[in-house]
Enzyme design. Structure first.
Site, PDB file in Angstrom:
ATOM      1  N   ARG A   1      15.328  11.158  -0.082  1.00  6.68           N
ATOM      2  CA  ARG A   1      16.470  11.216   0.762  1.00  6.68           C
ATOM      3  C   ARG A   1      16.088  12.103   1.958  1.00  6.68           C
ATOM      4  NH1 ARG A   1      21.966   8.658   0.318  1.00  6.68           N
ATOM      5  NH2 ARG A   1      21.506   6.886  -1.032  1.00  6.68           N
TER       6      ARG A   1
ATOM      7  N   LYS B   1      18.326  -3.669  -2.143  1.00  6.56           N
ATOM      8  CA  LYS B   1      17.078  -2.810  -2.793  1.00  6.56           C
ATOM      9  C   LYS B   1      17.118  -2.858  -4.260  1.00  6.56           C
ATOM     10  CE  LYS B   1      18.164   1.904  -1.422  1.00  6.56           C
ATOM     11  NZ  LYS B   1      19.555   1.646  -1.434  1.00  6.56           N
TER      12      LYS B   1
ATOM     13  N   ARG C   1      29.261  -7.613  -3.963  1.00  3.09           N
ATOM     14  CA  ARG C   1      28.614  -6.866  -4.771  1.00  3.09           C
ATOM     15  C   ARG C   1      29.130  -6.755  -6.046  1.00  3.09           C
ATOM     16  NH1 ARG C   1      24.411  -2.608  -4.317  1.00  3.09           N
ATOM     17  NH2 ARG C   1      25.039  -1.066  -5.963  1.00  3.09           N
TER      18      ARG C   1
ATOM     19  N   ARG D   1      29.568   5.135   4.903  1.00  2.00           N
ATOM     20  CA  ARG D   1      28.107   5.484   4.160  1.00  2.00           C
ATOM     21  C   ARG D   1      26.929   5.009   4.745  1.00  2.00           C
ATOM     22  NH1 ARG D   1      28.994   3.144  -1.625  1.00  2.00           N
ATOM     23  NH2 ARG D   1      30.843   4.419  -1.569  1.00  2.00           N
TER      24      ARG D   1
ATOM     25  N   ARG E   1      32.312  -1.892  -8.174  1.00  2.20           N
ATOM     26  CA  ARG E   1      33.001  -0.696  -8.230  1.00  2.20           C
ATOM     27  C   ARG E   1      33.929  -0.168  -7.287  1.00  2.20           C
ATOM     28  NH1 ARG E   1      27.121   1.567  -8.469  1.00  2.20           N
ATOM     29  NH2 ARG E   1      26.942   1.532 -10.953  1.00  2.20           N
TER      30      ARG E   1
END
Ligand SMILES: [Zn+2]
Length: 213
Positions: A83, A8, A122, A166, A155
């Protein structure tokens, strides 16, 4: 909407460029707030340092303030917000007052295994947060951001177990928000296992009519 790693961020950045509207990502806002000097910033930092969720009302206030900035007047893309139902309701109420309601909510969906494979590739720019993927969307020069020349990094907190957990937390948290938008006829589910360009084409089809008005 969509779980971390579903693509996204990349889709949002492309839409932002195509329609000339900002992406307002609550995650980026929280990261920026870390280096800000204000009473509110310090309060938010304290929650984050304890590893606690930042309370809804503080997140809502932060995002609603951001939506009033001049660059968001002609429209905006939200990423990572709302959220919770409380956030979604507060957002609707505030935007109804301004007569510019949320028109489209897109849920990008993909099986956990597809997402985990993507997360392994990523990378992210450590200064402008542009998202890359070594397989599907690499930086033109390895390790260097196309946009700002910053460092493109992996990361470090993204171990596979952490990512899987997650994803589960995300599902639990956002299922209710998705049904909130589904029940008001604003939710479109897009298959995010398709290639980046195919997903982008679907989004243009959905949003093009709204933008052309
Ligand atoms: Zn950058």
């Amino acid at each position: 909407m969509g779980p971390p790693g579903v693509g996204k961020g990349t889709q949002g950045q492309r839409l932002s460029a195509a329609y000339d509207v900002p992406v307002i990502a609550s995650g980026d806002m929280f990261r920026r707030v870390r280096v800000e000097e204000s009473p509110r910033a310090r309060e938010i930092q304290a929650y984050m340092d304890r590893g606690d969720m930042v309370p809804d009302e503080m997140t809502i206030e932060m995002v609603l303030d951001r939506l009033k900035k001049p660059d968001a007047r002609g429209g905006f893309i939200l990423d990572g917000f709302p959220r919770t139902i409380a956030q979604a309701v507060a957002l609707d109420a505030d935007l109804a007052n301004q007569e510019r309601p949320i028109e489209h909510v897109v849920l990008l969906q993909a099986p956990a295994d597809v997402i985990l494979a993507r997360l392994a590739g990523r990378r992210v720019c450590d200064s402008c947060s542009k998202v890359y993927n070594v397989d599907s969307n690499p930086a033109r020069v390895d390790g260097v951001c196309d946009v700002c020349g910053g460092n493109v990094i992996q990361r470090t907190d993204e171990a596979p177990e952490v990512q899987r957990r997650r994803l589960e937390v995300y599902e639990e948290q956002t299922a209710a928000v998705a049904s909130y938008y589904r029940s008001s006829g604003r939710l479109t589910v897009v298959d995010a296992t398709l290639a980046l360009d195919a997903v982008q084409a679907e989004l243009h089809q959905l949003l093009g009519a709204a933008v052309a008005r």
